[in-house]
Design an enzyme around this catalytic site. Structure first.
Site, PDB file in Angstrom:
ATOM      1  N   ASN A  37       0.806  -1.226   0.000  1.00 16.31           N
ATOM      2  CA  ASN A  37       0.000   0.000   0.000  1.00 16.31           C
ATOM      3  C   ASN A  37       0.842   1.280   0.000  1.00 16.31           C
ATOM      4  OD1 ASN A  37      -2.339   1.442   0.097  1.00 16.31           O
ATOM      5  ND2 ASN A  37      -2.994   0.725   2.119  1.00 16.31           N
ATOM      6  N   HIS A 122     -15.256  -4.715  10.116  1.00 19.07           N
ATOM      7  CA  HIS A 122     -14.864  -3.390  10.619  1.00 19.07           C
ATOM      8  C   HIS A 122     -16.066  -2.490  10.820  1.00 19.07           C
ATOM      9  CE1 HIS A 122     -10.439  -2.914   9.298  1.00 19.07           C
ATOM     10  NE2 HIS A 122     -10.675  -4.166   9.616  1.00 19.07           N
ATOM     11  N   ARG A 147     -14.567  -5.490  14.760  1.00 19.44           N
ATOM     12  CA  ARG A 147     -13.610  -4.491  15.225  1.00 19.44           C
ATOM     13  C   ARG A 147     -14.343  -3.153  15.293  1.00 19.44           C
ATOM     14  NH1 ARG A 147      -8.354  -1.929  12.047  1.00 19.44           N
ATOM     15  NH2 ARG A 147      -9.831  -0.364  11.352  1.00 19.44           N
ATOM     16  N   TYR A 159      -7.548   7.641  12.592  1.00 23.69           N
ATOM     17  CA  TYR A 159      -7.497   6.313  12.009  1.00 23.69           C
ATOM     18  C   TYR A 159      -8.798   5.557  12.273  1.00 23.69           C
ATOM     19  CZ  TYR A 159      -6.737   1.496  11.202  1.00 23.69           C
ATOM     20  OH  TYR A 159      -6.916   0.225  10.735  1.00 23.69           O
ATOM     21  N   ASP A 210      -8.241  -1.504  17.185  1.00 19.38           N
ATOM     22  CA  ASP A 210      -6.911  -1.265  16.607  1.00 19.38           C
ATOM     23  C   ASP A 210      -6.411   0.116  17.019  1.00 19.38           C
ATOM     24  OD1 ASP A 210      -4.656  -1.068  15.034  1.00 19.38           O
ATOM     25  OD2 ASP A 210      -5.650  -1.586  13.148  1.00 19.38           O
ATOM     26  N   HIS A 212      -3.456   1.285  16.113  1.00 19.01           N
ATOM     27  CA  HIS A 212      -2.643   1.724  14.982  1.00 19.01           C
ATOM     28  C   HIS A 212      -1.359   2.425  15.421  1.00 19.01           C
ATOM     29  CE1 HIS A 212      -2.672   2.502  10.514  1.00 19.01           C
ATOM     30  NE2 HIS A 212      -3.198   1.293  10.633  1.00 19.01           N
ATOM     31  N   GLU A 236      -5.148  -4.275  19.237  1.00 14.67           N
ATOM     32  CA  GLU A 236      -4.163  -4.436  18.160  1.00 14.67           C
ATOM     33  C   GLU A 236      -3.199  -3.264  18.066  1.00 14.67           C
ATOM     34  OE1 GLU A 236      -6.123  -4.977  14.395  1.00 14.67           O
ATOM     35  OE2 GLU A 236      -4.369  -4.288  13.295  1.00 14.67           O
ATOM     36  N   GLU A 262       0.976  -6.620  11.657  1.00 12.01           N
ATOM     37  CA  GLU A 262       0.576  -6.505  10.241  1.00 12.01           C
ATOM     38  C   GLU A 262       1.677  -5.870   9.397  1.00 12.01           C
ATOM     39  OE1 GLU A 262      -2.993  -4.013  10.763  1.00 12.01           O
ATOM     40  OE2 GLU A 262      -1.900  -2.381   9.810  1.00 12.01           O
ATOM     41  N   ARG A 283      -0.151 -10.976  13.697  1.00 16.63           N
ATOM     42  CA  ARG A 283      -0.950 -10.454  12.582  1.00 16.63           C
ATOM     43  C   ARG A 283      -0.229 -10.534  11.241  1.00 16.63           C
ATOM     44  NH1 ARG A 283      -5.222  -8.498  11.570  1.00 16.63           N
ATOM     45  NH2 ARG A 283      -4.678  -6.339  11.112  1.00 16.63           N
ATOM     46  N   HIS A 312      -3.616 -10.183   8.822  1.00 21.94           N
ATOM     47  CA  HIS A 312      -4.064  -8.903   8.274  1.00 21.94           C
ATOM     48  C   HIS A 312      -4.924  -9.189   7.028  1.00 21.94           C
ATOM     49  CE1 HIS A 312      -2.532  -4.801   6.507  1.00 21.94           C
ATOM     50  NE2 HIS A 312      -3.686  -4.644   7.116  1.00 21.94           N
ATOM     51  N   ASP A 316      -6.404  -3.403   1.151  1.00 27.09           N
ATOM     52  CA  ASP A 316      -5.212  -3.266   0.308  1.00 27.09           C
ATOM     53  C   ASP A 316      -4.534  -4.620   0.068  1.00 27.09           C
ATOM     54  OD1 ASP A 316      -4.872  -2.300   3.180  1.00 27.09           O
ATOM     55  OD2 ASP A 316      -2.799  -2.778   2.730  1.00 27.09           O
ATOM     56  N   GLU A 339      -8.892 -11.314   9.615  1.00 28.05           N
ATOM     57  CA  GLU A 339      -9.517 -10.018   9.309  1.00 28.05           C
ATOM     58  C   GLU A 339     -10.164 -10.096   7.918  1.00 28.05           C
ATOM     59  OE1 GLU A 339      -6.739  -6.777   9.037  1.00 28.05           O
ATOM     60  OE2 GLU A 339      -8.331  -5.271   9.108  1.00 28.05           O
ATOM     61  N   TRP A 402       1.328   7.060  11.944  1.00 24.34           N
ATOM     62  CA  TRP A 402      -0.017   6.807  11.433  1.00 24.34           C
ATOM     63  C   TRP A 402      -0.316   5.349  11.546  1.00 24.34           C
ATOM     64  CZ3 TRP A 402      -2.631   3.915   7.749  1.00 24.34           C
ATOM     65  CH2 TRP A 402      -4.010   4.230   7.650  1.00 24.34           C
TER      66      TRP A 402
HETATM   67  C1  CS2 Z   1      -5.289  -1.778   9.469  1.00 24.53           C
HETATM   68  C2  CS2 Z   1      -5.233  -1.402   8.037  1.00 24.53           C
HETATM   69  O1  CS2 Z   1      -6.596  -3.602   8.862  1.00 24.53           O
HETATM   70  C3  CS2 Z   1      -5.952  -3.093   9.753  1.00 24.53           C
HETATM   71  O2  CS2 Z   1      -5.866  -3.532  10.875  1.00 24.53           O
HETATM   72  O3  CS2 Z   1      -4.331  -1.446  10.346  1.00 24.53           O
HETATM   73  O4  CS2 Z   1      -6.341  -0.606   7.787  1.00 24.53           O
HETATM   74  C4  CS2 Z   1      -3.977  -0.659   7.578  1.00 24.53           C
HETATM   75  O5  CS2 Z   1      -4.013   0.657   7.972  1.00 24.53           O
HETATM   76  C5  CS2 Z   1      -3.820  -0.747   6.115  1.00 24.53           C
HETATM   77  O6  CS2 Z   1      -3.913  -2.075   5.741  1.00 24.53           O
HETATM   78  C6  CS2 Z   1      -2.510  -0.112   5.690  1.00 24.53           C
HETATM   79  O7  CS2 Z   1      -2.050  -0.622   4.523  1.00 24.53           O
HETATM   80 MG    MG Z   2      -4.290  -2.818  11.988  1.00 19.92          MG
END
Ligand code: CS2
Ligand code: MG
Length: 402
Positions: A37, A122, A147, A159, A210, A212, A236, A262, A283, A312, A316, A339, A402
């Site tokens: 990504n 999600h 989630r 996020y 999450d 992040h 997460e 991830e 992950r 993960h 993407d 996920e 991020w």
């Molecule tokens: C995330 C994703 O799925 C997840 O848990 O953290 O949205 C992540 O931000 C993207 O896959 C980034 O490529």
């Molecule tokens: Mg994540």
């Protein structure tokens, strides 16, 4: 059997995907996902300019040797670009083997260990009320695990808050958008979300969250403790993943289960976390961690230390990755959860696939290989568009994670 050619294709049916197609002298081809990504074209070049010339003429059944050739043989090991490129080749080889032997890939990995693969969806909202409505929608669609992410009062965007409800897609065309962050505001708000979700939906539904990569270990410890009454399935990416030892602090303070990885691409990103039992779910995923060949070793190490998998599976990761993950998930013993973010209709049309969702579970289907194809003429209608994930700053302008 011999590999005769390989081609890298980029398309953007709603978002960018990089797909590798490996051809053999017996008319069978295999597909691999090579999507990284926001850095897609780096992997295209790595494959086209460096790996594919060394792949032609090899026997696709020798997936272990080919993996070692590209990993050990490169001298420059690891890293997301390298490991995504190796993963794409590895996936394509397993797909070829399955097709050549006329069997789904899970049968080459030990066969089915369970009937279906438990997945989580999600739920995103601008505030607690909206997130709660979204959780309700997932439950009514049959999901058993959700989630939950919510906007934080006083922060314009953060996020996990989607523009489009069912399709959370953070990458945007143009230059990277900027988000604002306040750890203080976030830490006060999140426990209120889970208190309200438990009151509304009861104890049975699995809830996940999450972070992040936004907290320090001691802040993550505080969050984990404050969430204990709501018994999350997992918390997460509470802390940035580079410092594995940091998780010793988090672990000493909370019984909230922890998930991480991830963004990892090799077993060396996770060996301390696993062997010291600092996390509960790993992950790492097939596309960014060197393919099935490497991930099965990670899972085998994790199994010794009571760590389960939670691959993960954001948008993407293309349907090729999703299918590969499902064949892997259904075969290994220490599977935890998968996920699952649904792709857009355009993406599903470009990648026709055999997997299907039913009542909270995904099923890989019984088609030989991974059961995914790539419609090249349709894909050509969606050319590559440069896109970036957002970046994040603290309220005083300091650059943050991020
Ligand atoms: C995330 C994703 O799925 C997840 O848990 O953290 O949205 C992540 O931000 C993207 O896959 C980034 O490529
Ligand atoms: Mg994540």
């Amino acid at each position: 059997m011999k590999i005769t050619d390989a081609k890298v294709m980029v398309c953007s049916p709603g978002r960018n995907f990089v797909t590798l197609k490996v051809y053999t002298d017996q008319g069978i081809y295999g597909l691999g996902d090579a999507t990284l990504n926001g850095r897609e074209l780096a992997v295209v070049s790595y494959l086209q300019d460096h790996l594919i010339p060394c792949l032609i003429g090899r026997d696709p059944f020798q997936s272990e040797d080919i993996w070692q050739y590209f990993y050990r043989g490169a001298y420059w090991r690891r890293g997301p670009v390298t490991m995504t490129a190796i993963a794409a080749i590895d996936m394509a080889l397993w797909d070829i083997k399955g097709k050549a032997l006329n069997t789904p890939v899970y049968n080459l990995l030990g066969g089915k260990s369970r009937d279906g693969v438990l997945v989580y969806g999600h739920a995103n909202g601008r505030d607690i009320e909206e997130t709660s409505e979204e959780v309700g929608k997932y439950i009514s669609l049959g999901y058993r695990a959700v989630r939950a992410q919510t906007g934080v009062p006083g922060l314009q965007s953060t996020y996990g808050v989607a523009k489009d409800k069912m399709f959370y897609e953070p990458a945007e065309k143009g230059l990277p958008p900027e988000n604002l962050w306040s750890t203080g505001k976030y830490l006060l708000h999140v426990p209120k979300l889970f208190e309200s979700l438990r009151l509304k939906f009861g104890d049975e539904i699995h809830l996940l969250h999450d972070v992040h990569h936004r907290l320090t270990p001691i802040e993550a410890a505080r969050l984990g403790k404050s969430l204990e009454p709501y018994h999350l399935f997992w918390l997460e990416d509470a802390v940035t993943a580079e410092l594995q030892e940091g998780f010793r602090i988090v672990r000493q303070h909370t019984t909230t289960p922890l998930a991480l990885g991830e963004v990892f691409n090799s077993i060396w990103d996770a060996h301390i976390l696993i062997t010291e039992q600092l996390i509960d779910y790993i992950r790492m995923t097939i596309v960014h961690s060197g393919g099935i060949t490497h991930l099965k070793k990670v899972a085998a190490l994790a199994e010794l230390y009571h760590v389960r998998t939670g691959c993960h599976g954001a948008t993407d990761l293309s349907p090729v990755s999703m299918a590969a993950a499902l064949h892997f998930d259904i075969a290994i013993n220490n599977f935890g959860i998968q996920e699952y973010m649904v792709h857009t209709r355009e993406t599903d049309a470009v990648f026709p696939h055999a997997y299907s969702f039913k009542e909270g579970f995904l099923y890989p289907g019984d088609v030989p290989g991974f059961g995914v194809d790539y419609d090249e003429s349709l894909a050509a209608k969606f050319p590559y568009q440069r896109a970036y994930l957002p970046v994040n700053r603290k309220e005083d302008g300091t650059m943050f994670n991020w």
